[in-house]
Design a protein around this motif. Structure first.
Motif, PDB file in Angstrom:
ATOM      1  N   ILE A  44       1.074   3.788  -1.505  1.00 34.25           N
ATOM      2  CA  ILE A  44       2.274   4.553  -1.156  1.00 34.25           C
ATOM      3  C   ILE A  44       2.108   5.244   0.187  1.00 34.25           C
ATOM      4  O   ILE A  44       3.016   5.252   1.012  1.00 34.25           O
ATOM      5  CB  ILE A  44       2.623   5.574  -2.257  1.00 34.25           C
ATOM      6  CG1 ILE A  44       3.056   4.832  -3.519  1.00 34.25           C
ATOM      7  CG2 ILE A  44       3.717   6.537  -1.798  1.00 34.25           C
ATOM      8  CD1 ILE A  44       3.304   5.691  -4.708  1.00 34.25           C
ATOM      9  N   PHE A  78       0.881  -3.116  -1.651  1.00 36.82           N
ATOM     10  CA  PHE A  78       1.187  -2.093  -2.643  1.00 36.82           C
ATOM     11  C   PHE A  78       0.879  -2.690  -4.011  1.00 36.82           C
ATOM     12  O   PHE A  78       1.297  -3.812  -4.308  1.00 36.82           O
ATOM     13  CB  PHE A  78       2.674  -1.706  -2.563  1.00 36.82           C
ATOM     14  CG  PHE A  78       3.103  -0.759  -3.639  1.00 36.82           C
ATOM     15  CD1 PHE A  78       2.891   0.596  -3.501  1.00 36.82           C
ATOM     16  CD2 PHE A  78       3.724  -1.219  -4.784  1.00 36.82           C
ATOM     17  CE1 PHE A  78       3.287   1.491  -4.497  1.00 36.82           C
ATOM     18  CE2 PHE A  78       4.124  -0.352  -5.775  1.00 36.82           C
ATOM     19  CZ  PHE A  78       3.905   1.003  -5.629  1.00 36.82           C
ATOM     20  N   TRP A 118      10.172   4.320  -6.212  1.00 34.73           N
ATOM     21  CA  TRP A 118      10.011   5.738  -5.904  1.00 34.73           C
ATOM     22  C   TRP A 118       9.542   6.460  -7.157  1.00 34.73           C
ATOM     23  O   TRP A 118       9.621   5.941  -8.265  1.00 34.73           O
ATOM     24  CB  TRP A 118      11.285   6.348  -5.338  1.00 34.73           C
ATOM     25  CG  TRP A 118      12.437   6.540  -6.282  1.00 34.73           C
ATOM     26  CD1 TRP A 118      12.802   7.696  -6.909  1.00 34.73           C
ATOM     27  CD2 TRP A 118      13.401   5.565  -6.692  1.00 34.73           C
ATOM     28  NE1 TRP A 118      13.930   7.494  -7.675  1.00 34.73           N
ATOM     29  CE2 TRP A 118      14.313   6.191  -7.550  1.00 34.73           C
ATOM     30  CE3 TRP A 118      13.586   4.208  -6.414  1.00 34.73           C
ATOM     31  CZ2 TRP A 118      15.390   5.530  -8.141  1.00 34.73           C
ATOM     32  CZ3 TRP A 118      14.646   3.545  -7.004  1.00 34.73           C
ATOM     33  CH2 TRP A 118      15.531   4.206  -7.846  1.00 34.73           C
ATOM     34  N   ARG A 124       8.332   9.720  -2.498  1.00 38.06           N
ATOM     35  CA  ARG A 124       8.434   8.748  -1.411  1.00 38.06           C
ATOM     36  C   ARG A 124       9.070   7.474  -1.980  1.00 38.06           C
ATOM     37  O   ARG A 124       8.940   7.187  -3.166  1.00 38.06           O
ATOM     38  CB  ARG A 124       7.052   8.399  -0.841  1.00 38.06           C
ATOM     39  CG  ARG A 124       6.187   9.569  -0.430  1.00 38.06           C
ATOM     40  CD  ARG A 124       6.651  10.286   0.779  1.00 38.06           C
ATOM     41  NE  ARG A 124       6.524   9.459   1.969  1.00 38.06           N
ATOM     42  CZ  ARG A 124       6.975   9.839   3.158  1.00 38.06           C
ATOM     43  NH1 ARG A 124       7.563  10.999   3.309  1.00 38.06           N
ATOM     44  NH2 ARG A 124       6.840   9.056   4.205  1.00 38.06           N
ATOM     45  N   LEU A 126       9.668   3.114  -1.187  1.00 40.20           N
ATOM     46  CA  LEU A 126       9.163   1.951  -0.468  1.00 40.20           C
ATOM     47  C   LEU A 126      10.024   0.742  -0.800  1.00 40.20           C
ATOM     48  O   LEU A 126      10.501   0.618  -1.932  1.00 40.20           O
ATOM     49  CB  LEU A 126       7.737   1.607  -0.904  1.00 40.20           C
ATOM     50  CG  LEU A 126       6.630   2.621  -0.767  1.00 40.20           C
ATOM     51  CD1 LEU A 126       6.525   3.494  -1.981  1.00 40.20           C
ATOM     52  CD2 LEU A 126       5.336   1.913  -0.544  1.00 40.20           C
ATOM     53  N   ASN A 156       4.825  -4.189   1.077  1.00 44.57           N
ATOM     54  CA  ASN A 156       5.697  -3.104   1.506  1.00 44.57           C
ATOM     55  C   ASN A 156       6.297  -3.568   2.834  1.00 44.57           C
ATOM     56  O   ASN A 156       5.608  -3.601   3.851  1.00 44.57           O
ATOM     57  CB  ASN A 156       4.893  -1.817   1.658  1.00 44.57           C
ATOM     58  CG  ASN A 156       5.707  -0.675   2.189  1.00 44.57           C
ATOM     59  OD1 ASN A 156       6.869  -0.819   2.545  1.00 44.57           O
ATOM     60  ND2 ASN A 156       5.078   0.488   2.262  1.00 44.57           N
ATOM     61  N   ARG A 160       5.302   1.254   5.534  1.00 43.53           N
ATOM     62  CA  ARG A 160       5.198   2.705   5.352  1.00 43.53           C
ATOM     63  C   ARG A 160       6.173   3.123   4.267  1.00 43.53           C
ATOM     64  O   ARG A 160       7.022   2.344   3.838  1.00 43.53           O
ATOM     65  CB  ARG A 160       5.514   3.449   6.641  1.00 43.53           C
ATOM     66  CG  ARG A 160       6.968   3.355   7.077  1.00 43.53           C
ATOM     67  CD  ARG A 160       7.183   4.069   8.400  1.00 43.53           C
ATOM     68  NE  ARG A 160       8.580   4.212   8.742  1.00 43.53           N
ATOM     69  CZ  ARG A 160       9.280   5.332   8.609  1.00 43.53           C
ATOM     70  NH1 ARG A 160       8.710   6.416   8.117  1.00 43.53           N
ATOM     71  NH2 ARG A 160      10.545   5.390   8.966  1.00 43.53           N
ATOM     72  N   SER A 161       6.058   4.378   3.838  1.00 42.41           N
ATOM     73  CA  SER A 161       6.997   4.920   2.869  1.00 42.41           C
ATOM     74  C   SER A 161       7.962   5.871   3.563  1.00 42.41           C
ATOM     75  O   SER A 161       7.742   6.262   4.711  1.00 42.41           O
ATOM     76  CB  SER A 161       6.238   5.646   1.748  1.00 42.41           C
ATOM     77  OG  SER A 161       5.504   6.728   2.270  1.00 42.41           O
TER      78      SER A 161
END
Length: 178
Positions: A44, A78, A118, A124, A126, A156, A160-161
């Motif tokens: 994450i 992820f 989430w 966060r 993704l 992902n 990034r998230s």
């Protein structure tokens, strides 16, 4: 300790080019899938390699570096780890059938669609795509109960998230699901 609420939803691009949740597809992993229990999520807070273009010239003593206008990153990995467990009343083959059906239901939900992930702990979100084969790592008996431990490996897409309220790439503000 915070009780984790982990959500996933199928998404598609809307008319504005933003990713939007497909109506009716939001699921709480622990509540909306029979026999599924969240164990962990890895990746994450991972940030992918920034997209940077460089050039070297023999007549120059420095590297020319070009950055994208909007800070973009290569995709990252992820992993979502889940347990599939039959309820107390189910034994032997009935328990195994229940576990296998729960596993397959979850697998087919996350396959073939972009998935928004989430939770209420890290707050966060993704954008994910299931990109690897899925093989249960453990089939065993835990305290007299059959269970299956499975790691689902996703990419992902943004590397990034985002905060739950971020609407840069997403149509949905998820801050109310905290």
């Amino acid at each position: 300790m915070i009780e984790p609420n982990v959500f996933i939803a199928k998404v598609s691009k809307d008319d504005n080019g933003k990713y939007a949740i497909i109506e009716g597809s939001t699921k709480n992993i622990n509540n909306d899938f029979n026999g599924v229990y969240y164990q962990s999520a890895d990746g994450i807070e991972t940030h992918g390699t920034p997209w940077v273009y460089t050039e070297e010239y023999p007549e120059s003593d420095e590297l020319d570096v070009y950055f994208s206008e909007n800070n973009t990153f290569k995709s990252t990995d992820f992993t979502l780890k889940l347990y599939f467990i039959a309820p107390d009343g189910k034994k032997d083959n009935e328990a195994i059938d229940y576990i296998i059906n729960a596993y397959n239901a979850f697998f087919y939900f996350v396959s073939g669609h972009l998935i928004l992930y989430w939770d209420n702990v890290r707050k966060r979100k993704l954008l994910l795509a299931l990109t690897e084969s899925v093989k249960p790592s453990t089939t065993s008996v835990l305290s007299g109960r059959e269970y299956l431990a499975v790691s689902f490996k996703f990419k992902n897409l943004f590397g990034r998230s985002f905060t739950l309220s971020d609407t840069t790439c997403f149509a949905d503000d998820l801050s109310l699901t905290e």
